[in-house]
Design a protein around this motif. Structure first.
Motif, PDB file in Angstrom:
ATOM      1  N   SER A  33     -31.284  -1.776 -80.263  1.00  0.00           N
ATOM      2  CA  SER A  33     -29.958  -1.208 -80.062  1.00  0.00           C
ATOM      3  C   SER A  33     -29.145  -2.020 -79.069  1.00  0.00           C
ATOM      4  O   SER A  33     -29.684  -2.814 -78.291  1.00  0.00           O
ATOM      5  CB  SER A  33     -30.080   0.238 -79.567  1.00  0.00           C
ATOM      6  N   ALA A  34     -27.842  -1.813 -79.096  1.00  0.00           N
ATOM      7  CA  ALA A  34     -26.970  -2.430 -78.097  1.00  0.00           C
ATOM      8  C   ALA A  34     -27.346  -1.912 -76.716  1.00  0.00           C
ATOM      9  O   ALA A  34     -27.753  -0.773 -76.554  1.00  0.00           O
ATOM     10  CB  ALA A  34     -25.521  -2.095 -78.410  1.00  0.00           C
ATOM     11  N   GLY A  35     -27.223  -2.773 -75.714  1.00  0.00           N
ATOM     12  CA  GLY A  35     -27.554  -2.378 -74.354  1.00  0.00           C
ATOM     13  C   GLY A  35     -28.964  -2.743 -73.932  1.00  0.00           C
ATOM     14  O   GLY A  35     -29.326  -2.534 -72.776  1.00  0.00           O
ATOM     15  N   VAL A 176     -41.764  10.441 -73.587  1.00  0.00           N
ATOM     16  CA  VAL A 176     -40.586  10.901 -74.322  1.00  0.00           C
ATOM     17  C   VAL A 176     -39.951   9.682 -74.998  1.00  0.00           C
ATOM     18  O   VAL A 176     -39.282   8.885 -74.339  1.00  0.00           O
ATOM     19  CB  VAL A 176     -39.561  11.581 -73.391  1.00  0.00           C
ATOM     20  N   PRO A 177     -40.169   9.496 -76.306  1.00  0.00           N
ATOM     21  CA  PRO A 177     -39.599   8.337 -76.994  1.00  0.00           C
ATOM     22  C   PRO A 177     -38.144   8.550 -77.391  1.00  0.00           C
ATOM     23  O   PRO A 177     -37.742   9.660 -77.721  1.00  0.00           O
ATOM     24  CB  PRO A 177     -40.483   8.213 -78.242  1.00  0.00           C
ATOM     25  N   TYR A 178     -37.368   7.475 -77.340  1.00  0.00           N
ATOM     26  CA  TYR A 178     -35.965   7.505 -77.758  1.00  0.00           C
ATOM     27  C   TYR A 178     -35.746   6.499 -78.877  1.00  0.00           C
ATOM     28  O   TYR A 178     -36.586   5.633 -79.117  1.00  0.00           O
ATOM     29  CB  TYR A 178     -35.043   7.186 -76.579  1.00  0.00           C
ATOM     30  N   LYS A 179     -34.612   6.596 -79.526  1.00  0.00           N
ATOM     31  CA  LYS A 179     -34.257   5.649 -80.581  1.00  0.00           C
ATOM     32  C   LYS A 179     -33.419   4.517 -79.984  1.00  0.00           C
ATOM     33  O   LYS A 179     -32.226   4.408 -80.221  1.00  0.00           O
ATOM     34  CB  LYS A 179     -33.497   6.352 -81.704  1.00  0.00           C
ATOM     35  N   GLY A 180     -34.065   3.700 -79.166  1.00  0.00           N
ATOM     36  CA  GLY A 180     -33.381   2.577 -78.570  1.00  0.00           C
ATOM     37  C   GLY A 180     -33.241   2.696 -77.063  1.00  0.00           C
ATOM     38  O   GLY A 180     -33.403   3.772 -76.479  1.00  0.00           O
ATOM     39  N   THR A 181     -32.902   1.567 -76.442  1.00  0.00           N
ATOM     40  CA  THR A 181     -32.770   1.511 -74.987  1.00  0.00           C
ATOM     41  C   THR A 181     -31.550   2.272 -74.490  1.00  0.00           C
ATOM     42  O   THR A 181     -31.591   2.881 -73.415  1.00  0.00           O
ATOM     43  CB  THR A 181     -32.692   0.048 -74.527  1.00  0.00           C
ATOM     44  N   GLY A 182     -30.442   2.239 -75.258  1.00  0.00           N
ATOM     45  CA  GLY A 182     -29.215   2.899 -74.834  1.00  0.00           C
ATOM     46  C   GLY A 182     -29.390   4.374 -74.517  1.00  0.00           C
ATOM     47  O   GLY A 182     -29.121   4.809 -73.380  1.00  0.00           O
ATOM     48  N   PRO A 183     -29.844   5.177 -75.487  1.00  0.00           N
ATOM     49  CA  PRO A 183     -30.047   6.604 -75.192  1.00  0.00           C
ATOM     50  C   PRO A 183     -31.133   6.861 -74.153  1.00  0.00           C
ATOM     51  O   PRO A 183     -31.062   7.824 -73.391  1.00  0.00           O
ATOM     52  CB  PRO A 183     -30.431   7.196 -76.559  1.00  0.00           C
ATOM     53  N   MET A 184     -32.129   5.988 -74.109  1.00  0.00           N
ATOM     54  CA  MET A 184     -33.168   6.114 -73.083  1.00  0.00           C
ATOM     55  C   MET A 184     -32.556   5.973 -71.684  1.00  0.00           C
ATOM     56  O   MET A 184     -32.829   6.783 -70.786  1.00  0.00           O
ATOM     57  CB  MET A 184     -34.231   5.032 -73.306  1.00  0.00           C
TER      58      MET A 184
END
Length: 317
Positions: A33-35, A176-184
């Motif tokens: 992801s972006a970011g 806690v997994p996220y869909k990419g670095t941005g939301p994490m």
């Protein structure tokens, strides 16, 4: 084209690198992801890549399934040098994590160059009452599984780096997994999760502003970009060392002459003064490899992470 894609169309002097390239745009796919750290690297090098390739470069983020979505797009592309991927550790981790893969991570790609490495850093939200490794370990042991650690997705290098830390510390926390670095990063800053591992170049602004606190660098040595930030190893976990890397690949079957041209073009771009300065500020170490060395590196890293994934007991459908 994805909304996050940026076309870097460059005006080139007559008789420059355009004579070497086809002139057609190069689609550089980032399976993240972006970011993220690799995203920052690609954006910084984009203009120089366009000049060295002699072709407009379109950078496109295609995140999903730990990098599988973007990698699949590269694997399916025609082997003509117009679709490439800028991949990280996740590419060779995924075969050990997912029971089913839509491609062979080694055979369905042409290694072009391992460009360099980027430091990872363990961070916490400022509300966590720990300022170094030993304080964090004490907190984790006092309240097992009471803290949450974020990752950019199941089975990613970000998750494995955190799992390796917990294993070395003999401590427990919830994933806690996220869909990419941005939301994490969004939830880390907001305090929805307490800790996580992030690329230094992606998190540096938040460390400077105080919205996140660094516990320690994950690599074996300190970074010139953050010389005052100690490593986790020097804070009492001497066997802990992990860092990110980034490499450019193409679909399987790229002609040798095109592989050589691309290898030389990426090396020229990433070792240009402007890009080297940008990489230095981000903390990245640039050392472009040959295609042959990249192929050997992918094989050895795949074996290394297979052992780590088994130890961490990470398996996905």
């Amino acid at each position: 084209m994805a909304a996050s894609a940026i076309a870097l169309t460059l005006a080139l002097p007559a008789g420059t690198a355009l004579a070497q390239g086809s002139g057609r745009p190069v689609r550089l796919i980032l399976p993240i992801s972006a970011g993220s750290g690799v995203d920052a690297i690609a954006r910084a090098a984009g203009p120089a890549l366009g000049k060295s390739l002699g072709q407009p470069v379109v950078i496109e983020n295609l995140p999903g399934a730990g990098g599988i979505t973007g990698a699949a797009a590269v694997a399916k592309a025609p082997p003509d040098g117009t679709t490439l991927g800028l991949f990280s550790n996740n590419h060779v981790i995924n075969p050990s994590v997912y029971k089913k893969m839509p491609f062979d991570a080694i055979k369905d790609f042409t290694p072009i160059s391992v460009i360099g490495s980027t430091p990872l850093v363990l961070v916490v939200n400022p509300k966590v009452p720990a300022k170094n490794v030993q304080e964090l370990i004490a907190l984790l042991k006092a309240k097992p599984n009471s803290l949450n650690y974020a990752s950019s997705g199941n089975g990613t290098i970000i998750q494995l780096a955190a799992e390796m830390f917990l294993d070395e510390a003999h401590a427990k926390a919830r994933h806690v997994p996220y869909k990419g670095t941005g939301p994490m990063m969004t939830d880390l800053i907001a305090g929805q999760v307490e800790m996580g591992v992030v690329a230094l170049n992606a998190v540096a602004p938040h460390l400077r502003s105080g919205t996140l606190r660094a516990i320690g660098l994950c690599g074996a040595t300190r970074s010139p970009a953050a010389p005052d930030l100690p490593t986790i190893a020097e804070q009492g976990l001497p066997n802990y060392a992990v860092e990110g890397w980034f490499a450019v690949v193409g679909p399987a079957g790229l002609p040798p002459a095109e592989v050589k041209r691309l290898n030389m073009s990426f090396a020229k771009a990433f070792t240009s003064p402007d890009v080297l300065e940008a990489m230095k500020k981000q903390g990245n170490v640039i050392s472009p490899s040959t295609p042959e060395a990249a192929a050997r590196f992918f094989q050895s890293e795949a074996a290394r992470y297979a052992a780590l994934v088994k130890k961490a007991n990470v398996t996905l459908e």
